[in-house]
Design an enzyme around this catalytic site. Structure first.
Site, PDB file in Angstrom:
ATOM      1  N   GLU A  65       9.198 -23.474  10.816  1.00 62.09           N
ATOM      2  CA  GLU A  65       8.738 -24.097  12.000  1.00 62.09           C
ATOM      3  C   GLU A  65       7.623 -25.074  12.058  1.00 62.09           C
ATOM      4  OE1 GLU A  65       7.999 -19.299  13.484  1.00 62.09           O
ATOM      5  OE2 GLU A  65       7.555 -19.753  11.309  1.00 62.09           O
ATOM      6  N   GLU A  86      12.701 -15.627   7.569  1.00 61.53           N
ATOM      7  CA  GLU A  86      12.240 -13.773   7.769  1.00 61.53           C
ATOM      8  C   GLU A  86      13.460 -12.503   7.758  1.00 61.53           C
ATOM      9  OE1 GLU A  86      10.078 -17.746   9.077  1.00 61.53           O
ATOM     10  OE2 GLU A  86      11.724 -16.913   9.330  1.00 61.53           O
TER      11      GLU A  86
END
Length: 221
Positions: A65, A86
């Site tokens: 990210e 995730e």
């Protein structure tokens, strides 16, 4: 410019041992609708300087990210590996990836990255638009340093003007949705059980981090 002194890793995912109380402390002074991980990405995106990532190792989860929040990223062929891990942990990205990736690569590829949860090589990341370019590993430093030096040598005001006129997308609504979705999953007992099993299998060790997707897939199965 951001790089890493570690040849294997650029930036790891968020610590799986983090507790709700620890996260609550970090989030105490943040604006409504964003969490601490999103706030880092937004701060990076909104700097007046150009943020360039030199990606020559693995960057999973929050590390990936950070890469996609930067203005530019260049990946070393054979060494770089961004990945959104995730989903294998029972959650969704919570640091801006759902918004930044969709902007960069399109919704269909963002869904592939988030739900496929694979580590992507430099060439594929370039084709998808996740990074600017895939560069031979032995040329990465020279290429990025030259680009950064050329940008730094531009006449005063040019960089700031370019960043103002090449407008950032406003992801505030999407980030709020992401935060709600992430927070609704991350503190579930099932998530804690899955992450605990992963930790017991050594996924958050240096050796385990080399290929943590496979152990989590086995645990999920």
């Amino acid at each position: 410019m951001f790089d890493s002194a570690d040849p294997d890793f650029f930036l790891a995912h968020v610590d799986m041992t983090a507790t709700p109380d620890a996260l609550a402390g970090l989030m105490a002074d943040l604006p409504d609708g964003v969490n601490v991980f999103q706030a880092v990405g937004e701060q990076l995106r909104r700097q007046p300087q150009v943020a360039i990532v030199k990606l020559a190792g693995k960057a999973r989860g929050g590390g990936a990210e950070f890469v996609v929040a930067a203005d530019m990223a260049f990946a070393a062929i054979g060494k770089a590996g961004p990945g959104q891990i995730e989903a294998l942990m029972g959650i969704v990205p919570g640091g801006g990836a759902t918004q930044y990736l969709a902007e960069r690569v399109g919704r269909n590829r963002a869904l592939e990255i988030v739900l496929g949860a694979d580590l992507m090589d430099a060439e594929a990341a370039e084709r998808y638009g996740w990074v600017n370019r895939a560069v031979p590993a032995d040329q990465l430093d020279e290429f990025v340093d030259r680009l950064a030096g050329d940008i730094a040598a531009l006449p005063g005001g040019v960089v700031a003007a370019a960043k103002r006129t090449i407008v950032l997308h406003d992801h505030s609504d999407g980030l709020a949705r992401e935060n709600v979705a992430w927070a609704g999953l991350v503190f579930r007992p099932a998530t804690a059980q899955l992450m605990g099993a992963g930790l017991a299998n050594g996924v958050q060790t240096r050796d385990g981090e080399q290929g943590l997707e496979d152990p989590f897939r086995k645990l999920a199965g």
